[in-house]
Design a protein around this motif. Structure first.
Motif, PDB file in Angstrom:
ATOM      1  N   ASP A 355       0.810  -1.226   0.000  1.00  0.00           N
ATOM      2  CA  ASP A 355       0.000   0.000   0.000  1.00  0.00           C
ATOM      3  C   ASP A 355       0.844   1.278   0.000  1.00  0.00           C
ATOM      4  OD1 ASP A 355      -2.479  -1.451   0.148  1.00  0.00           O
ATOM      5  OD2 ASP A 355      -2.039  -1.829   2.257  1.00  0.00           O
ATOM      6  N   GLN A 356       1.904   1.281  -0.785  1.00  0.00           N
ATOM      7  CA  GLN A 356       2.758   2.468  -0.866  1.00  0.00           C
ATOM      8  C   GLN A 356       3.032   2.834  -2.320  1.00  0.00           C
ATOM      9  OE1 GLN A 356       6.213   2.647   1.694  1.00  0.00           O
ATOM     10  NE2 GLN A 356       5.289   1.293   3.218  1.00  0.00           N
ATOM     11  N   TYR A 357       3.246   4.105  -2.537  1.00  0.00           N
ATOM     12  CA  TYR A 357       3.648   4.616  -3.855  1.00  0.00           C
ATOM     13  C   TYR A 357       5.172   4.753  -3.802  1.00  0.00           C
ATOM     14  CZ  TYR A 357       3.129   7.328  -8.195  1.00  0.00           C
ATOM     15  OH  TYR A 357       3.169   7.766  -9.498  1.00  0.00           O
ATOM     16  N   ILE A 358       5.871   3.921  -4.567  1.00  0.00           N
ATOM     17  CA  ILE A 358       7.330   3.821  -4.463  1.00  0.00           C
ATOM     18  C   ILE A 358       7.967   4.425  -5.707  1.00  0.00           C
ATOM     19  CG2 ILE A 358       9.264   2.251  -4.074  1.00  0.00           C
ATOM     20  CD1 ILE A 358       7.038   0.160  -3.236  1.00  0.00           C
ATOM     21  N   ILE A 359       8.884   5.347  -5.498  1.00  0.00           N
ATOM     22  CA  ILE A 359       9.613   5.974  -6.600  1.00  0.00           C
ATOM     23  C   ILE A 359      11.091   5.627  -6.461  1.00  0.00           C
ATOM     24  CG2 ILE A 359      10.302   8.157  -7.657  1.00  0.00           C
ATOM     25  CD1 ILE A 359       7.678   9.350  -6.719  1.00  0.00           C
ATOM     26  N   ILE A 360      11.663   5.028  -7.488  1.00  0.00           N
ATOM     27  CA  ILE A 360      13.088   4.692  -7.507  1.00  0.00           C
ATOM     28  C   ILE A 360      13.754   5.606  -8.527  1.00  0.00           C
ATOM     29  CG2 ILE A 360      14.813   2.888  -7.734  1.00  0.00           C
ATOM     30  CD1 ILE A 360      12.793   2.346  -5.516  1.00  0.00           C
ATOM     31  N   ASP A 361      14.492   6.584  -8.050  1.00  0.00           N
ATOM     32  CA  ASP A 361      15.171   7.533  -8.929  1.00  0.00           C
ATOM     33  C   ASP A 361      16.555   7.005  -9.309  1.00  0.00           C
ATOM     34  OD1 ASP A 361      15.410   9.824 -10.396  1.00  0.00           O
ATOM     35  OD2 ASP A 361      15.912  11.120  -8.716  1.00  0.00           O
ATOM     36  N   GLU A 362      17.070   7.446 -10.442  1.00  0.00           N
ATOM     37  CA  GLU A 362      18.397   7.030 -10.932  1.00  0.00           C
ATOM     38  C   GLU A 362      18.521   5.511 -11.020  1.00  0.00           C
ATOM     39  OE1 GLU A 362      20.345   9.197 -12.122  1.00  0.00           O
ATOM     40  OE2 GLU A 362      19.470  11.028 -11.307  1.00  0.00           O
ATOM     41  N   ALA A 363      17.474   4.853 -11.512  1.00  0.00           N
ATOM     42  CA  ALA A 363      17.457   3.387 -11.569  1.00  0.00           C
ATOM     43  C   ALA A 363      18.441   2.827 -12.584  1.00  0.00           C
ATOM     44  CB  ALA A 363      16.041   2.893 -11.886  1.00  0.00           C
ATOM     45  N   THR A 376      10.699  -7.135  -6.241  1.00  0.00           N
ATOM     46  CA  THR A 376      10.113  -8.227  -5.464  1.00  0.00           C
ATOM     47  C   THR A 376       9.805  -7.812  -4.034  1.00  0.00           C
ATOM     48  OG1 THR A 376      12.365  -9.066  -5.019  1.00  0.00           O
ATOM     49  CG2 THR A 376      11.142 -10.076  -6.839  1.00  0.00           C
ATOM     50  N   ARG A 377      10.186  -6.597  -3.634  1.00  0.00           N
ATOM     51  CA  ARG A 377       9.803  -6.073  -2.314  1.00  0.00           C
ATOM     52  C   ARG A 377       8.398  -5.482  -2.338  1.00  0.00           C
ATOM     53  NH1 ARG A 377      11.987  -9.006   0.237  1.00  0.00           N
ATOM     54  NH2 ARG A 377      12.704  -9.927  -1.686  1.00  0.00           N
ATOM     55  N   VAL A 378       7.859  -5.227  -3.523  1.00  0.00           N
ATOM     56  CA  VAL A 378       6.574  -4.535  -3.653  1.00  0.00           C
ATOM     57  C   VAL A 378       5.448  -5.439  -3.170  1.00  0.00           C
ATOM     58  CG1 VAL A 378       4.975  -3.425  -5.248  1.00  0.00           C
ATOM     59  CG2 VAL A 378       7.438  -3.200  -5.591  1.00  0.00           C
ATOM     60  N   GLY A 379       4.664  -4.935  -2.199  1.00  0.00           N
ATOM     61  CA  GLY A 379       3.570  -5.712  -1.633  1.00  0.00           C
ATOM     62  C   GLY A 379       2.246  -5.412  -2.308  1.00  0.00           C
ATOM     63  N   GLU A 380       1.190  -6.019  -1.777  1.00  0.00           N
ATOM     64  CA  GLU A 380      -0.154  -5.828  -2.322  1.00  0.00           C
ATOM     65  C   GLU A 380      -0.567  -4.366  -2.227  1.00  0.00           C
ATOM     66  OE1 GLU A 380      -2.484  -7.567  -3.846  1.00  0.00           O
ATOM     67  OE2 GLU A 380      -1.195  -9.318  -4.031  1.00  0.00           O
ATOM     68  N   GLY A 381      -1.174  -3.864  -3.285  1.00  0.00           N
ATOM     69  CA  GLY A 381      -1.696  -2.513  -3.275  1.00  0.00           C
ATOM     70  C   GLY A 381      -0.671  -1.429  -3.503  1.00  0.00           C
ATOM     71  N   SER A 382       0.581  -1.790  -3.769  1.00  0.00           N
ATOM     72  CA  SER A 382       1.637  -0.796  -3.990  1.00  0.00           C
ATOM     73  C   SER A 382       1.854  -0.548  -5.468  1.00  0.00           C
ATOM     74  CB  SER A 382       2.951  -1.244  -3.348  1.00  0.00           C
ATOM     75  OG  SER A 382       2.918  -1.099  -1.946  1.00  0.00           O
ATOM     76  N   LYS A 383       2.443   0.592  -5.764  1.00  0.00           N
ATOM     77  CA  LYS A 383       2.812   0.959  -7.132  1.00  0.00           C
ATOM     78  C   LYS A 383       4.266   1.386  -7.109  1.00  0.00           C
ATOM     79  CE  LYS A 383       1.457   4.213 -10.849  1.00  0.00           C
ATOM     80  NZ  LYS A 383       0.636   3.378 -11.743  1.00  0.00           N
TER      81      LYS A 383
END
Length: 439
Positions: A355-363, A376-383
Motif C-alpha cells: 500500500d505504498q507509492y514507491i519511486i526509484i530515482d536514478e534506476a 520483489t519487495r513490492v507488496g499488495e496494493g503498492s505501485k
C-alpha cells in the motif's frame, strides 16, 4: 565447430551464469581468474555476491569430475579450469610482465599454439584495454554480450506515431474507442500510446492508448489541469501522467535525458494519490548511493544526516512542489505529514512494502539483480515507478546495454500490469536541454 572461450574475471563477476551461455562450446576459466574472484568474495556488494555465486557453481560442478580435466556443463558444453600447464615463455617473448591480465593472455596464446585452428580460441572480457592488448598479440577477443538488451536509442519508447485516414479518426472521436483492426493496427503492447495524425490534414491529431488485453485502443484526452501545480508541458508528459496515476498499472518505467521532468512529475503524482486521494498509505522515494566522480568518503551524523547529500535532488523537487524557500520549512512540512519517506536503497532488502507509492530515482545505476530485489519487495496494493537516464550511468560495471532499468523495460513491456514512457523534450531550461543534446 567447437570453440574454446576463455573467460576473464570481470565476465564472471558481471554474470555468474555466463559459463552456461556458450552453447556446446568449451568454457575455459584460468586459475588466475579464480584467484581474483577469491579476493572479491568477502565484499558485501553485488560484486561480492557474484563472486560467492561463482564459487558455489564451480563447487557443484566439481562433483562431476576434476575441473582441470574438464566436466560437462548442464545442457551442453564443457568447463575446464586451466592451470597454465605450460610456461610463461609467451609473456617473455612479447616483453610482457607477469600481471594477472597478461597471465590470461599467456593461456590464450598457449592454447592457440596447441589448437588446429587458432581462430577457435576466443578470449571473452569486458575490459576494453585487454581486448586491445589481445588484438595486438593476434588473440581473438570479444566482449560479453549475452545479457545485453536494446541500446538506449532503440529502447522501447512506450508510444508511436501513426497516420490515420479522416473517416477512421472521426469514428475514434465518436465511439471513443476502436478495435485494433478498425484502427489499422496489427500488433500492439499493453498500455501503448498512439499519436495519430490525419492523412488529409496533418495538423489534426488524436491520442489513443491500447488496453491491457491488447484488443482495442481508447481515445485518450489526458490531464490538462495539472496535479499539485504541475501541468504537463508536452505530449509525453501527458501520457506519463496517465500511467503514473493509474492504480491498475503497478509498474511504471520512465526514461529520458536530464531535465525532462521524470522526477518532478512522479513526485507530484505520488503526492496527489497519497495525500489527496488516499489511495496509498505512504510515498517512499529511494535513490541508489552511487557517486558522480570521486566519493566524498564517510559523512558525520545519524542516518538521515548521512543520506541528506545523496537525497538532495529529491528534496530539491519537494521544495519546488511545496513552494518553500528555506530547508527548515520543508523538514517541518514532511515531519508534519509523516507520509513521505526519503531513503537510500541500501536498506530495502528483506522488506515488504504494501500500500505504498514507491519511486526509484536514478534506476539506471542498478544492476539486474538489484532491480529484481527491489521489485520483489513490492507488496499488495503498492505501485512502483522506476526512472532514469541510461545515458548517464555512474556505476563502474554497467552501461546503457546492461543496466537494470533497460533490463526491466525490455523484459516487462509485454506485461499487462506495466507501462512505459520515454521523454524526448527537456523542460528544465534551454541551457539544460542544449547541454543534454550537445555535451
Amino acid at each position: 565447430m567447437i570453440k574454446a572461450y576463455i573467460l576473464d574475471t570481470n565476465v564472471l563477476l558481471h554474470d555468474p551464469l555466463s559459463i552456461q551461455s556458450f552453447e556446446e562450446n568449451t568454457v575455459v576459466i584460468p586459475a588466475v581468474v579464480l584467484e581474483e574472484i577469491d579476493t572479491k568474495k568477502r565484499l558485501t556488494d553485488e560484486i561480492g555476491r557474484n563472486a560467492r555465486e561463482v564459487a558455489r557453481i564451480l563447487d557443484k560442478l566439481r562433483t562431476k569430475g576434476k575441473l582441470h580435466e574438464g566436466v560437462e556443463l548442464p545442457g551442453s558444453g564443457r568447463l575446464i579450469v586451466e592451470l597454465n600447464h605450460r610456461s610463461h615463455d609467451q609473456l617473455e617473448k612479447h616483453g610482457l610482465e607477469k600481471t594477472n591480465d597478461n597471465r590470461i593472455l599467456a593461456i590464450a596464446l598457449n592454447m592457440m599454439e596447441e589448437a588446429e585452428n587458432s581462430q577457435n580460441i576466443v578470449l571473452v572480457t569486458k575490459d576494453a584495454l585487454l581486448r586491445v592488448k589481445a588484438d595486438a598479440l593476434e588473440v581473438h577477443a570479444e566482449d560479453y554480450l549475452t545479457d545485453r538488451v536494446a541500446q538506449f536509442d532503440h529502447i522501447y519508447k512506450g508510444y508511436s506515431e501513426e497516420w490515420m485516414d479522416s473517416d477512421t479518426m472521426d469514428r475514434l472521436f465518436q465511439k471513443k474507442n476502436l478495435r485494433l483492426i478498425e484502427a489499422g493496427i496489427k500488433t500492439t503492447l499493453p498500455h501503448h500510446f498512439y499519436i495519430f495524425r490525419d492523412l488529409s490534414n496533418p495538423s489534426r491529431s488524436a491520442l489513443a492508448m491500447a488496453d491491457e488485453k491488447m484488443e482495442k485502443i481508447d481515445l485518450f484526452l489526458g490531464e490538462s489541469d495539472g496535479i499539485w501545480g504541475i501541468r504537463p508541458r508536452n505530449v509525453q508528459q501527458r501520457m506519463a501522467m496517465e500511467l503514473l496515476t493509474r492504480k491498475d498499472i503497478p509498474l511504471v518505467t520512465l526514461v529520458g535525458k536530464a531535465g525532462t521532468g521524470k522526477t518532478l512529475l512522479s513526485l507530484a503524482c505520488g503526492m496527489y494519490l497519497t495525500e489527496d486521494m488516499h489511495q496509498y498509505k505512504k510515498l517512499l522515494v529511494c535513490r541508489p548511493v552511487v557517486p558522480v566522480g570521486k566519493d566524498i568518503g564517510y559523512l558525520p551524523g545519524e542516518k538521515d544526516e548521512k543520506l541528506r547529500p545523496w537525497m538532495q535532488p529529491i528534496y530539491d523537487n519537494l521544495e519546488f512542489l511545496f513552494n518553500t524557500n528555506k530547508a527548515t520549512e520543508l523538514e517541518d512540512i514532511l515531519a508534519g505529514m509523516s507520509s513521505v519517506q526519503v531513503e537510500a536503497l541500501t536498506y530495502i532488502r528483506g522488506r515488504s512494502i504494501p500500500d505504498q507509492y514507491i519511486i526509484i530515482d536514478e534506476a539506471q545505476n542498478l544492476t539486474k539483480h538489484e532491480v529484481k530485489t527491489i521489485i520483489t519487495r513490492v507488496g499488495e496494493g503498492s505501485k512502483i515507478v522506476l526512472m532514469g537516464d541510461p545515458k548517464q550511468i555512474d556505476h563502474p560495471y554497467l552501461d546503457e546495454y546492461t543496466n537494470g532499468l533497460s533490463y526491466v523495460i525490455e523484459r516487462m513491456k509485454h506485461a499487462d500490469i506495466s507501462g512505459h514512457m520515454k521523454f524526448e523534450k527537456g523542460e528544465r531550461s534551454g541551457l539544460a536541454q542544449l547541454a543534454a543534446d550537445l555535451l
